[in-house]
Design a protein around this motif. Sequence first.
Motif, PDB file in Angstrom:
ATOM      1  N   ILE A 192      -1.568 -30.740   3.246  1.00 34.13           N
ATOM      2  CA  ILE A 192      -2.162 -29.421   3.526  1.00 34.13           C
ATOM      3  C   ILE A 192      -1.053 -28.433   3.917  1.00 34.13           C
ATOM      4  N   GLU A 193      -0.043 -28.892   4.659  1.00 36.52           N
ATOM      5  CA  GLU A 193       1.071 -27.995   5.011  1.00 36.52           C
ATOM      6  C   GLU A 193       1.778 -27.500   3.745  1.00 36.52           C
ATOM      7  N   SER A 196      -0.618 -19.463  -1.557  1.00 41.53           N
ATOM      8  CA  SER A 196      -1.000 -20.396  -0.488  1.00 41.53           C
ATOM      9  C   SER A 196      -2.489 -20.723  -0.605  1.00 41.53           C
ATOM     10  N   ILE A 197      -2.855 -21.936  -0.260  1.00 39.12           N
ATOM     11  CA  ILE A 197      -4.278 -22.330  -0.228  1.00 39.12           C
ATOM     12  C   ILE A 197      -5.051 -21.454   0.768  1.00 39.12           C
ATOM     13  N   ASP A 198      -4.328 -20.838   1.706  1.00 40.63           N
ATOM     14  CA  ASP A 198      -4.999 -19.958   2.675  1.00 40.63           C
ATOM     15  C   ASP A 198      -5.647 -18.752   1.997  1.00 40.63           C
ATOM     16  N   LYS A 199      -5.195 -18.446   0.757  1.00 38.90           N
ATOM     17  CA  LYS A 199      -5.766 -17.293   0.028  1.00 38.90           C
ATOM     18  C   LYS A 199      -6.983 -17.713  -0.813  1.00 38.90           C
ATOM     19  N   GLN A 249      -0.338 -24.986   2.055  1.00 36.20           N
ATOM     20  CA  GLN A 249      -0.325 -23.690   2.752  1.00 36.20           C
ATOM     21  C   GLN A 249       0.961 -22.917   2.456  1.00 36.20           C
ATOM     22  N   ARG A 250       2.081 -23.657   2.311  1.00 36.00           N
ATOM     23  CA  ARG A 250       3.352 -22.991   1.963  1.00 36.00           C
ATOM     24  C   ARG A 250       3.352 -22.541   0.510  1.00 36.00           C
ATOM     25  N   SER A 263      -9.215 -20.153   7.126  1.00 36.85           N
ATOM     26  CA  SER A 263      -9.747 -19.184   6.146  1.00 36.85           C
ATOM     27  C   SER A 263     -11.145 -19.574   5.653  1.00 36.85           C
ATOM     28  N   LEU A 316      -9.982 -25.295   6.978  1.00 41.25           N
ATOM     29  CA  LEU A 316      -8.886 -24.328   7.164  1.00 41.25           C
ATOM     30  C   LEU A 316      -9.417 -23.089   7.900  1.00 41.25           C
ATOM     31  N   ILE A 362      -9.542 -28.897   3.525  1.00 39.50           N
ATOM     32  CA  ILE A 362      -9.517 -27.522   2.990  1.00 39.50           C
ATOM     33  C   ILE A 362     -10.706 -26.729   3.556  1.00 39.50           C
TER      34      ILE A 362
END
Length: 264
Positions: free
Chosen positions: A221-222, A4-7, A225-226, A33, A31, A28
């Motif tokens: 972006i969703e 995930s881009i969250d990482k 994130q997935r 994060s 986010l 981004i």
Amino acid sequence: MAPSIDKSKCVLVTGATSGIGRALALAIAALPSHPKVIGVGRRKDRLAGLKDAGIDAEEFDVNADRVKTKDFVEEMIQKYPEIDTLVLAAGVQREVNFKKQVDLDAIATELHVNYFSILAMISFFMPHFMTKSASGQPCLIAPVTSGLAYIPAPWIANYSASKAALHSLCSSLRVQLEDTTIGVIEISPPLVESELHDAEGTTEALSKFWMPLSEYIKETIEGFQRGDSVVCNGMAKNAYEQFEKPKEQMVSEMAKRAATHSKK
Ligand SMILES: NC(=O)c1ccc[n+]([C@@H]2O[C@H](COP(=O)([O-])OP(=O)(O)OC[C@H]3O[C@@H](n4cnc5c(N)ncnc54)[C@H](OP(=O)(O)O)[C@@H]3O)[C@@H](O)[C@H]2O)c1
């Protein structure tokens, strides 16, 4: 699935001075994060605007030769050793009519910017990403293709071909990197609000049909994130699911068969 881009801790975005690249860079950076974002492009005034928005900005012409590209990548790794994600959005689009004179210089530039420069940048970043992967850190490579990679638009024949090549590269790269922590996300937009068509003077006509940028970025972006392998929307999604998705399994199976044969 890709990470995930969250990482992501540090994201380099090319094509960040306008349209999809700029909007992705800003989204981004926003986010929860809060990854560091580095925006790349040529236009100085736009790069200054990125800095004002809290994004690091770096000037680079991706239509550079491979020595300059390697130097740029090495400079970026030295300056931002945390880079673990590439969003490769720089692109150009030109019309071509084979019944009239074909401008081969323009064709070569379009192919270089939309395909070879991305392949070169990925190659030069790869040792850095492999080192991160060896210590278990997730990395992401996200080239921006197009729905026209799957169904070509004849009046922009070379553009469509360059995006088809990039789509094919994404599929192979994903399989090659399967045993690493490096994910490949193909970003495949439909017709989206941007400056891409300004060079051909078709922006006004196309603006009646395009997807608003804010809507496109929210959905993209969703998907990021997935950790979707292919993030596509609208017409691009229809074409991908109908014609390309069924091939993905075959690409993977072909690689497995080749690996089995090479062990014999
Ligand atoms: N908008 C659409 O309908 C659509 C649909 C499918 C795919 N796409 C793809 O989405 C990506 C972004 O396009 P966009 O629609 O957002 O268009 P855009 O607003 O025209 O943005 C293009 C970006 O590419 C950069 N770029 C172009 N040539 C470059 C070069 N030689 N060196 C460095 N940067 C360069 C531009 O920056 P500088 O001029 O500052 O260098 C700009 O930031 C492209 O790959 C495009 O093919 C767009």
